[in-house]
Motif scaffolding. Structure first.
Motif, short mmCIF file in Angstrom:
data_model
loop_
_atom_site.label_atom_id
_atom_site.label_comp_id
_atom_site.label_asym_id
_atom_site.label_seq_id
_atom_site.Cartn_x
_atom_site.Cartn_y
_atom_site.Cartn_z
N LEU A 1 1.35 -1.42 0.23
CA LEU A 1 -0.08 0.00 0.51
C LEU A 1 0.99 1.15 0.35
CD1 LEU A 1 -2.65 1.88 0.00
CD2 LEU A 1 -2.48 1.15 3.23
N ILE A 2 0.99 2.22 -1.10
CA ILE A 2 1.47 3.37 -1.24
C ILE A 2 0.93 4.64 -0.46
CG2 ILE A 2 3.00 4.74 -3.02
CD1 ILE A 2 4.14 2.72 -2.37
N ASP A 3 1.33 5.31 0.02
CA ASP A 3 0.01 5.86 1.43
C ASP A 3 0.65 7.20 0.67
OD1 ASP A 3 -2.08 6.53 2.40
OD2 ASP A 3 -1.07 5.70 4.32
N HIS A 4 0.05 8.67 1.27
CA HIS A 4 0.15 9.67 1.19
C HIS A 4 0.04 10.38 -0.51
CE1 HIS A 4 0.74 9.49 5.30
NE2 HIS A 4 2.03 9.35 5.29
N LEU A 5 -0.67 8.93 -1.17
CA LEU A 5 -0.66 10.18 -3.04
C LEU A 5 -0.68 10.84 -2.61
CD1 LEU A 5 -1.11 6.08 -4.18
CD2 LEU A 5 0.83 7.66 -4.47
N ASN A 6 -0.94 11.68 -3.85
CA ASN A 6 -2.24 13.01 -4.36
C ASN A 6 -2.27 12.91 -5.80
OD1 ASN A 6 0.70 13.86 -5.19
ND2 ASN A 6 0.91 14.79 -4.01
N GLU A 7 -2.36 14.32 -6.78
CA GLU A 7 -2.64 14.16 -7.84
C GLU A 7 -1.12 13.93 -8.97
OE1 GLU A 7 -5.35 16.81 -6.42
OE2 GLU A 7 -3.19 15.94 -5.69
N THR A 8 -0.07 14.09 -7.77
CA THR A 8 1.40 14.07 -9.12
C THR A 8 1.58 12.53 -8.80
OG1 THR A 8 2.58 14.21 -7.29
CG2 THR A 8 2.14 16.38 -8.72
N THR A 9 1.10 11.84 -8.22
CA THR A 9 1.40 10.68 -7.55
C THR A 9 1.45 9.10 -7.88
OG1 THR A 9 1.17 10.53 -5.55
CG2 THR A 9 3.73 11.19 -6.17
N SER B 1 -4.42 10.29 2.13
CA SER B 1 -4.12 11.12 3.33
C SER B 1 -5.38 12.41 3.21
CB SER B 1 -3.22 10.83 3.96
OG SER B 1 -2.55 9.84 4.32
N VAL B 2 -6.56 12.52 3.90
CA VAL B 2 -7.59 13.51 3.95
C VAL B 2 -6.60 14.47 5.31
CG1 VAL B 2 -9.51 14.78 3.37
CG2 VAL B 2 -8.21 12.70 2.10
N TYR B 3 -6.51 15.87 5.33
CA TYR B 3 -6.16 15.84 6.14
C TYR B 3 -6.25 17.98 6.31
CZ TYR B 3 -1.92 16.06 10.03
OH TYR B 3 -1.34 16.04 11.03
N PRO B 4 -6.47 18.53 7.05
CA PRO B 4 -6.21 19.64 7.20
C PRO B 4 -4.71 20.76 6.51
CG PRO B 4 -7.33 18.94 9.13
CD PRO B 4 -6.42 17.95 8.81
N ASP B 5 -5.44 21.79 5.85
CA ASP B 5 -4.07 22.42 5.40
C ASP B 5 -3.30 21.84 4.31
OD1 ASP B 5 -5.70 24.81 6.95
OD2 ASP B 5 -4.40 24.48 8.11
N THR B 6 -2.54 20.77 4.87
CA THR B 6 -1.86 19.79 4.04
C THR B 6 -2.28 18.53 3.27
OG1 THR B 6 -0.69 18.22 6.32
CG2 THR B 6 0.46 21.12 5.06
N LYS B 7 -1.65 18.11 2.67
CA LYS B 7 -2.24 16.37 2.23
C LYS B 7 -3.34 16.70 1.49
CE LYS B 7 0.15 13.65 5.03
NZ LYS B 7 0.80 14.08 6.57
N MET B 8 -4.24 16.23 0.71
CA MET B 8 -5.53 15.98 0.49
C MET B 8 -6.63 16.42 0.76
SD MET B 8 -5.01 14.76 -2.78
CE MET B 8 -6.32 14.25 -3.08
N ASP B 9 -7.75 16.92 0.21
CA ASP B 9 -8.85 17.57 1.15
C ASP B 9 -9.15 16.61 1.12
OD1 ASP B 9 -9.50 18.57 -1.22
OD2 ASP B 9 -9.25 20.46 -0.20
N GLU B 10 -10.98 16.74 0.71
CA GLU B 10 -12.11 16.12 0.76
C GLU B 10 -12.35 16.07 -1.28
OE1 GLU B 10 -13.85 17.25 4.27
OE2 GLU B 10 -11.97 17.59 3.66
N ASP B 11 -12.84 17.24 -1.63
CA ASP B 11 -12.99 17.42 -2.75
C ASP B 11 -12.00 17.08 -3.78
OD1 ASP B 11 -15.53 18.72 -1.94
OD2 ASP B 11 -14.75 21.03 -2.09
N ARG B 12 -10.75 17.40 -3.54
CA ARG B 12 -9.21 16.38 -4.43
C ARG B 12 -9.73 15.13 -4.34
NH1 ARG B 12 -4.10 18.54 -2.08
NH2 ARG B 12 -3.05 17.30 -3.33
#
Length: 283
Positions: A164-172, A186-197
């Motif tokens: 399981l590759i974690d802390h992914l985002n749009e670039t990875t 990871s959905v996290y306030p201010d950093t990492k992902m948010d709900e809409d993304r």
């Protein structure tokens, strides 16, 4: 809505959080071993921490109707500290424990040679103990970190479909998906992902092998972010089955690779752990 948070650090959270999580639908979680914020100075401090992940936290979670599991590892940040690296030699006795459902968090922080060694060593331990692996991608230079991670995984004895590759985002996300790994966000306030993304990623890449977590810890974080993702999914047109797949069945499928998931909490929770009660003035 039933929720399995596949990555949350309850050591950093309060009993109020457990209550709120249960009310939000959380019935199971995995707590990965991680950096506590204050550098540890000896392997013994890790062992006390691992013992708490295997004993005290499952006891505490059970008081609120939540099944607690953990992953055990030397985390990437502290893999660079020679005072901590002897932990690698002690990991096998912890990886045999019933409550351990993966080796993790492993991976990269600063992408150093010491982190290369720790990652490769722990991937081998995962293969030896027939466990999956939870891999932390670095907070900086994420795409480079992902590619370096995948190279080490491919050279290891652990198949990529047990990672399981974690802390992914749009670039990875695309490269991780193309590699055949499980996908953690990871959905996290201010950093990492948010709900809409997160919902946009689900629209683009689908729900297969996707796990959404709160990664709640000692920083500014929210243990109810998994619930909020489910709510946004429903508003965006996803069905109840899609939400159940992402927030419940996918975590069970991945951590179920360990053969150690215990989700049934029908037995009454013990009132004490090693003679201690969570109630002030209790037994």
């Amino acid at each position: 809505m039933r929720i399995f948070d596949p990555h949350i650090h309850m050591t950093s959270r309060t009993t109020d959080d457990y209550e709120a999580m249960y009310e939000a639908g959380v019935r199971a979680l995995v707590e990965p071993a991680f950096w506590l914020g204050q550098p540890r100075t000896s392997p013994a401090s890790f062992f006390d921490y691992f013992d708490a992940l295997l004993g005290w936290e499952p006891f505490r979670a059970a008081q609120y109707g939540i099944a607690h599991h953990c992953t055990i590892a030397l985390n990437p940040k502290e893999a660079n500290d020679p005072r901590c690296t002897p932990v690698l030699d002690a990991l096998p006795r912890y990886l045999d424990k019933d409550g351990v459902v993966a080796v993790g968090e492993i991976g990269y922080d600063s992408m150093t040679p010491a982190e290369d060694t720790a990652l490769a060593t722990q991937l081998q331990l995962a293969a030896d103990h027939e466990l999956p692996a939870l891999v932390h991608t670095p907070h900086r230079d994420k795409l480079t970190g992902l590619h370096r991670t995948l190279d080490v995984v491919r050279e290891s004895a652990l198949p990529v479909d047990r990672v399981l590759i974690d802390h992914l985002n749009e670039t990875t996300v695309k490269d991780a998906k193309d590699a055949g790994s499980w996908l953690g966000f990871s959905v996290y306030p201010d950093t990492k992902m948010d709900e809409d993304r997160m919902v946009e990623i689900l629209r683009t890449y689908g729900t297969e092998k996707v796990l959404v977590n709160s990664a709640a810890d000692w920083g500014k974080s929210d243990p109810l972010k998994t619930r909020r993702v489910g709510e946004v999914m429903l508003k965006a047109g996803f069905g109840d089955d899609d939400v159940d797949l992402v927030l419940w069945r996918n975590p069970i499928a991945f951590y179920g690779l360990s053969g150690r998931l215990q989700l049934d909490l029908t037995e009454p929770a013990s009132p004490t752990h090693e003679g201690n009660s969570i109630l002030r003035g209790g037994a």
